[in-house]
Design an enzyme around this catalytic site. Sequence first.
Site, mmCIF file in Angstrom:
data_model
loop_
_atom_site.group_PDB
_atom_site.id
_atom_site.type_symbol
_atom_site.label_atom_id
_atom_site.label_comp_id
_atom_site.label_asym_id
_atom_site.label_seq_id
_atom_site.Cartn_x
_atom_site.Cartn_y
_atom_site.Cartn_z
ATOM 1 N N SER A 1 0.648 -1.413 0.043
ATOM 2 C CA SER A 1 -0.043 -0.207 -0.213
ATOM 3 C C SER A 1 0.953 1.568 -0.123
ATOM 4 O O SER A 1 0.580 2.160 -0.535
ATOM 5 C CB SER A 1 -1.060 0.314 1.455
ATOM 6 N N HIS B 1 -5.523 -4.009 -1.826
ATOM 7 C CA HIS B 1 -5.406 -2.883 -2.821
ATOM 8 C C HIS B 1 -5.357 -3.422 -3.881
ATOM 9 O O HIS B 1 -4.940 -2.584 -5.021
ATOM 10 C CB HIS B 1 -3.873 -2.495 -2.493
ATOM 11 N N LYS C 1 -11.903 -0.894 0.115
ATOM 12 C CA LYS C 1 -11.412 0.025 -1.194
ATOM 13 C C LYS C 1 -11.739 -0.211 -2.034
ATOM 14 O O LYS C 1 -12.817 0.569 -2.434
ATOM 15 C CB LYS C 1 -9.875 -0.445 -0.949
#
Length: 407
Positions: free
Chosen positions: A193, A221, A252
Site C-alpha cells: 500500500s 489493494h 477500498k
Amino acid sequence: MEAETPQARDLFAKFGPLMAERDRLLDSGVRDPFAIVMDEVKSPTEAVIDGKDTILLGTYNYMGMTFDPDVIQAGKDALEKFGAGTTGSRVLNGTYVGHMACEEALKEFYGMDHAMVFSTGYQANLGIVSTLAGKGDYVILDADSHASIYDGCFLGNAEIVRFRHNNVENLEKRLQRLPPEAGKLVVLEGVYSMLGDIAPLDVMVPLAKQYGAMVLVDEAHSMGFFGEQGRGVAEAQGVIDDVDFIIGTFSKSVGTVGGFCVSNHAKTEFLRLVCRPYTFTASLPPSVVATASTSIRKLMHAGNKRAHLWENSKRLHRGLRDLGFKLATDEPESAILAVLLPDQDTAVRMWQSLLEHGLYVNMARPPATPAGVYLLRCSLCAEHTTEQVEQILGMFAAAGRATGAID
C-alpha cells in the site's frame, strides 16, 4: 522521616520524540497532514475541504463505488428494514440474512467454498493470522507487511520471520532454516500500500508450498481491478488456486467498510468459533453488508472500469515522471503511485501546496513507510476523468515548482 514515594513513569514519555517533531513541524506554519476534515464529499473524486472544492487523490476508492446508485439504495433499504445495527457478535445475535448474502457474494466473486465477513479489514488479518499461527508456529512475512499482519503475529504469539521486501531468494533462505515439521504460514500482499508495487506471487506461492507452508495473500489493494475477474494479483499471475487464504477489505474497491477471508479449506468454517477478532466484536450493520453485497456483485462486471483505471494510472505515472518527480516504481504497477521526496519538511510543504491548489493526497512517513522514506501517496479512482488527471498534473507542476521539489 517518611520515604518519598517514587513518581510513576509517564506513560506518554515514550512518545516524546515524536511529539516534539510534530510540534516543530506545526510551529513552522504547515497544516497537520493527519488531521484533515472533509466538509462535504460530492463524488468519489471530489470533496469540499476548508470550503474549497478539492480533487481527491488519496482515498483508496479505486472503483468509485461509494456513490453508485444501486449501492446507496441497497443500504437505504436495509437500514429501513433491519435498523441501524445488530448490537451483537456474529456467533450470537449478530448474523442477519444480509451477512449471509454478503458471504455468498464473496464466494461467487472468488469462486471459493467459504467466506467469513469481519467488521474491518484490520480485524480480518488480525483474526486469521493469529488463529492459524500460534505459539511454536512460524509466520514468514515480507518486511514491509501491513501493521494488521504484524499485530496478528503478536496476538497469536507466533514466531515472526521477516524476509526482504519482494525478495524471492531471501524468502527461500528463511524457509530453508525453519524446522520441516513446524507449522508455517507465509503471508504476502498482492499490492503493497505504500509504494504501490506488486508481489511476485507466481514465484513465491509455489516456493512456499515447496517448503510445506500454508499461504495467505492480502489482496486489499488489488481486489476489483487486478485479474480478468477482478480477484486480485493472485488471479492475474495464475496462482489463485494454490493460495490457501485470501484476505480483503470492503474499504477500498468495494467502497464501504468491513473485511473478509475466503478459502477452499473444508475446516475454514471452524474458525468462526475460535477466531477472537471475529467472535468478540459486534457484526457490521445491516446497511453496510447490503452495500458491500451489491458492490461486490457489480464488480464482477466492471471490466470497463478496470480498463479506465489502468489508463489513468499510466497517464499520471508518465506525467509525473516527465515533470521530474521521482516515483517508487519505474512503471505503473497498480492504482497507487508513490511520489518520493527527500525529507519530511519537503514532503509536508509539497502536500500543503497541493492542498492549497485544490488536490488532496496522502503524506506518509516512517513507521508507515520504510525507514528514511517520505512520500506523497496518490491513489487513483476509476471515476477520475481524463480531464481531472490533466488537472492533477498541472497542480503537481505548480506545487513542485513553488516548493522546490522539482526544478
